[in-house]
Design a protein around this motif. Structure first.
Motif, PDB file in Angstrom:
ATOM      1  N   THR A 235       0.738  -1.117  -0.001  1.00  0.00           N
ATOM      2  CA  THR A 235       0.010   0.108  -0.066  1.00  0.00           C
ATOM      3  C   THR A 235       0.808   1.268   0.015  1.00  0.00           C
ATOM      4  N   GLY A 236       1.981   1.274   0.601  1.00  0.00           N
ATOM      5  CA  GLY A 236       2.904   2.238   0.629  1.00  0.00           C
ATOM      6  C   GLY A 236       3.588   2.694  -0.730  1.00  0.00           C
ATOM      7  N   VAL A 237       3.826   1.358  -1.768  1.00  0.00           N
ATOM      8  CA  VAL A 237       4.306   1.788  -2.948  1.00  0.00           C
ATOM      9  C   VAL A 237       3.155   2.469  -3.753  1.00  0.00           C
ATOM     10  N   GLY A 238       1.848   1.701  -3.562  1.00  0.00           N
ATOM     11  CA  GLY A 238       0.898   2.424  -4.381  1.00  0.00           C
ATOM     12  C   GLY A 238       0.476   4.139  -4.086  1.00  0.00           C
ATOM     13  N   PHE A 239       0.662   4.266  -2.687  1.00  0.00           N
ATOM     14  CA  PHE A 239       0.470   5.708  -2.183  1.00  0.00           C
ATOM     15  C   PHE A 239       1.591   6.419  -2.900  1.00  0.00           C
ATOM     16  N   ALA A 240       2.928   6.114  -2.824  1.00  0.00           N
ATOM     17  CA  ALA A 240       3.790   6.947  -3.572  1.00  0.00           C
ATOM     18  C   ALA A 240       3.519   7.085  -5.152  1.00  0.00           C
ATOM     19  N   ILE A 241       2.962   6.184  -5.718  1.00  0.00           N
ATOM     20  CA  ILE A 241       2.475   6.488  -7.029  1.00  0.00           C
ATOM     21  C   ILE A 241       1.403   7.269  -7.286  1.00  0.00           C
ATOM     22  N   GLY A 242       0.223   7.162  -6.280  1.00  0.00           N
ATOM     23  CA  GLY A 242      -0.838   8.080  -6.650  1.00  0.00           C
ATOM     24  C   GLY A 242      -0.366   9.296  -6.223  1.00  0.00           C
ATOM     25  N   ALA A 243       0.402   9.553  -5.081  1.00  0.00           N
ATOM     26  CA  ALA A 243       0.820  10.894  -4.571  1.00  0.00           C
ATOM     27  C   ALA A 243       1.605  11.799  -5.737  1.00  0.00           C
ATOM     28  N   LEU A 244       2.545  10.679  -6.645  1.00  0.00           N
ATOM     29  CA  LEU A 244       3.086  11.444  -7.706  1.00  0.00           C
ATOM     30  C   LEU A 244       2.247  11.913  -8.882  1.00  0.00           C
ATOM     31  N   ASN A 245       1.258  11.253  -9.115  1.00  0.00           N
ATOM     32  CA  ASN A 245       0.283  11.846 -10.107  1.00  0.00           C
ATOM     33  C   ASN A 245      -0.242  13.177  -9.839  1.00  0.00           C
ATOM     34  N   VAL A 246      -0.357  13.342  -8.740  1.00  0.00           N
ATOM     35  CA  VAL A 246      -1.305  14.579  -8.137  1.00  0.00           C
ATOM     36  C   VAL A 246       0.070  15.616  -8.291  1.00  0.00           C
ATOM     37  N   GLU A 247       1.215  15.399  -7.677  1.00  0.00           N
ATOM     38  CA  GLU A 247       2.241  16.250  -7.667  1.00  0.00           C
ATOM     39  C   GLU A 247       2.506  16.750  -9.045  1.00  0.00           C
ATOM     40  N   ALA A 248       2.467  15.829  -9.863  1.00  0.00           N
ATOM     41  CA  ALA A 248       2.851  16.216 -11.517  1.00  0.00           C
ATOM     42  C   ALA A 248       1.822  17.308 -11.835  1.00  0.00           C
ATOM     43  N   VAL A 249       0.697  17.302 -11.519  1.00  0.00           N
ATOM     44  CA  VAL A 249      -0.456  18.247 -12.055  1.00  0.00           C
ATOM     45  C   VAL A 249       0.032  19.505 -11.220  1.00  0.00           C
ATOM     46  N   ALA A 250       0.215  19.433  -9.829  1.00  0.00           N
ATOM     47  CA  ALA A 250       0.801  20.573  -9.191  1.00  0.00           C
ATOM     48  C   ALA A 250       2.048  21.196  -9.630  1.00  0.00           C
ATOM     49  N   MET A 251       2.956  20.591 -10.028  1.00  0.00           N
ATOM     50  CA  MET A 251       4.154  20.879 -10.612  1.00  0.00           C
ATOM     51  C   MET A 251       4.210  21.446 -12.083  1.00  0.00           C
ATOM     52  N   ALA A 252       2.896  21.041 -12.874  1.00  0.00           N
ATOM     53  CA  ALA A 252       2.603  21.883 -14.103  1.00  0.00           C
ATOM     54  C   ALA A 252       1.969  23.286 -13.886  1.00  0.00           C
ATOM     55  N   GLU A 253       1.200  23.352 -12.654  1.00  0.00           N
ATOM     56  CA  GLU A 253       0.478  24.591 -12.481  1.00  0.00           C
ATOM     57  C   GLU A 253       1.881  25.639 -11.866  1.00  0.00           C
ATOM     58  N   ALA A 359      -5.387   0.317  -3.576  1.00  0.00           N
ATOM     59  CA  ALA A 359      -5.795   1.049  -2.655  1.00  0.00           C
ATOM     60  C   ALA A 359      -4.849   2.097  -2.071  1.00  0.00           C
ATOM     61  N   GLY A 360      -3.679   1.694  -1.966  1.00  0.00           N
ATOM     62  CA  GLY A 360      -2.568   2.637  -1.411  1.00  0.00           C
ATOM     63  C   GLY A 360      -2.456   4.134  -2.643  1.00  0.00           C
ATOM     64  N   GLN A 361      -2.572   3.522  -3.888  1.00  0.00           N
ATOM     65  CA  GLN A 361      -2.609   4.674  -5.048  1.00  0.00           C
ATOM     66  C   GLN A 361      -3.829   5.408  -4.451  1.00  0.00           C
ATOM     67  N   SER A 362      -4.935   5.163  -4.583  1.00  0.00           N
ATOM     68  CA  SER A 362      -6.163   5.892  -4.219  1.00  0.00           C
ATOM     69  C   SER A 362      -5.952   7.040  -3.011  1.00  0.00           C
ATOM     70  N   ALA A 363      -5.226   6.279  -1.765  1.00  0.00           N
ATOM     71  CA  ALA A 363      -5.061   7.179  -0.615  1.00  0.00           C
ATOM     72  C   ALA A 363      -4.191   8.258  -0.989  1.00  0.00           C
ATOM     73  N   GLY A 364      -2.906   7.782  -1.726  1.00  0.00           N
ATOM     74  CA  GLY A 364      -1.967   8.837  -2.230  1.00  0.00           C
ATOM     75  C   GLY A 364      -2.775   9.751  -2.760  1.00  0.00           C
ATOM     76  N   THR A 365      -3.707   9.653  -3.829  1.00  0.00           N
ATOM     77  CA  THR A 365      -4.093  10.642  -4.645  1.00  0.00           C
ATOM     78  C   THR A 365      -4.754  11.691  -3.691  1.00  0.00           C
ATOM     79  N   MET A 366      -5.749  11.049  -2.988  1.00  0.00           N
ATOM     80  CA  MET A 366      -6.623  11.737  -2.213  1.00  0.00           C
ATOM     81  C   MET A 366      -5.597  12.815  -1.311  1.00  0.00           C
TER      82      MET A 366
END
Length: 423
Positions: A235-253, A359-366
């Motif tokens: 779940t920690g691995v998935g959390f990192a992936i999900g958080a990266l996807n949102v961080e990429a959007v924030a980085m773009a902004e 599940a970890g990816q969803s949590a990281g994204t949120m």
């Protein structure tokens, strides 16, 4: 598989030999094609929602529901596969999934929000468990453990390409024609790819091992401490992936470059693919638990440069480093799951592994979405997820060794007589 043995020297593996083995190219190509809807459908659903007058927020909710339902449904489908075989599960699931995706644009203009949501959730729940099934087929298709090691690394690494090709294909179809067509093509690809796999002789012949029983005649569950801790770590691995996807959007902004929202995840996926190719070309001296710990530690280290305020080009290059070790972590986790799961429950165990990452990816994204306005906190989330995964694996290490088994050099346990053979 046993857990302690003198390691053999590392040796090279030819991907030509892997792909040239009977049915390997068909199974891998069919699985990747059949799994394209995993990356296409969420994007197509958002575009279809906006195209039909809905908001991006509503489209995002429907997209998230599809992805979550897809992950939640995998253990049940995996258990059915362990009981009834692969073809009996893949084909009905793919038919339902495709029919529901096609029904979405047909029913959309006349359906209320509840019906649309129901269709989306049902489509997600019926996602064919192709990834789980492919891992179960490798022992019968590739009896040589060295080639099997290469195939596992190759199919794990290639998954990242799905999340590059899929969204680009949807965007092209929606731009050239409509989001309706994108959903129809998504459904067609899922059905075609699944049929290619399910109708292949290895999938039709595959039978699960007879379920193991306890002294009381009961089938053991998937609650051994080693398995539970392994799934928690992922779940920690998935959390990192999900958080990266949102961080990429924030980085773009932050940098005013919209393309970064797609380029950064694509670079991460490219690193994962390349890392998988390198890892799969050799067998390694270390045992699988040791490889898992080392890869998890490298995964953590790879995120460290991204804690600094990097420019867009430097960040895009830097994100390939943790991506390179993602495939190694996941590939080793599958081998460990194979050894730890009781006979007759392996497909279900693989599905729980996939669910843990999802599940970890969803949590990281949120969480990353909530912290998007705080750059330092948002940027640290992928590293925090990776660190959690490593910490749990260190605690789990003594329990990743099933009694009487050796997890070494990427080998699956040898199937008992009659397992995975034609009947």
């Amino acid at each position: 598989m046993s857990l302690s043995a003198s390691p053999a020297p590392a040796s090279r593996i030819s991907y030509g030999a892997v792909l040239g083995s009977p049915y390997v190219a068909r199974l891998l190509g069919g699985t990747l094609t059949g799994r394209l809807p995993n990356s296409m459908a969420p994007v197509a659903i958002v575009l279809w929602t906006v195209e039909t007058g809905g908001s991006i927020a509503r489209g995002g909710l429907l997209s998230a529901l599809y992805g979550l339902a897809g992950a939640v449904g995998q253990p049940t489908l995996g258990r059915l596969m362990d009981r009834h075989g692969q073809a009996a599960v893949h084909l009905p699931a793919a038919l339902l999934n495709s029919a529901l995706l096609v029904a979405l644009p047909v029913a959309g203009p006349y359906a209320g929000p509840v019906l649309v949501m129901t269709i989306v959730v049902a489509a997600g729940l019926t996602t064919a468990p192709l990834e789980t099934g492919l891992r179960g087929l490798w022992p019968s298709v590739l009896p040589d453990p060295r080639l099997r090691h290469g195939a596992l690394a190759l199919d794990t690494g290639a998954q990242g390409l799905l999340y590059i090709v899929g969204p680009l294909l949807v965007a092209a179809l929606a731009s050239a024609c409509s989001a309706h067509l994108a959903l129809v093509v998504t459904a067609a690809l899922g059905l075609i790819g699944t049929a290619v796999v399910a109708l292949a002789p290895p999938a039709r012949r595959w039978r699960p091992a007879p379920p193991a029983t306890t002294g009381a005649g009961q089938v053991p569950g998937l609650t051994s401490p080693g398995l539970v801790l392994l799934f928690v770590s992922l779940t920690g691995v998935g959390f990192a992936i999900g958080a990266l996807n949102v961080e990429a959007v924030a980085m773009a902004e932050r940098h005013g470059q919209d393309m970064l929202s797609g380029v950064v995840p694509a670079a991460f996926s490219t690193g994962s693919f390349l890392g998988g190719l390198v890892y799969g070309r050799r067998t390694w001296k270390a045992t699988i638990p040791a490889q898992l710990r080392l890869a998890a530690a490298a995964f953590v280290t790879g995120w460290v440069p991204l804690l600094a305020p990097l420019g867009p080009y430097a960040a895009t290059a830097a994100v390939m480093a943790p991506g390179a070790f993602l495939t190694v972590v996941v590939a080793c986790a599958f081998v460990a799951t194979d050894a730890l799961a009781p006979a007759g429950r392996t497909s279900e165990a693989y599905a729980w592994l996939i669910l843990s990452i999802g599940a970890g990816q969803s949590a990281g994204t949120m969480l990353a979405g909530r912290l998007a306005e705080h750059p330092l906190a948002s940027a640290s989330l992928p590293a925090a997820g990776a660190l959690f995964a490593l910490a749990v694996l260190l605690v789990a290490h003594p329990r990743l060794t099933p009694a009487g088994h050796i997890l070494r050099r990427g080998r699956h346990r040898r199937p008992p007589p009659g397992r995975h053979k034609a009947r």
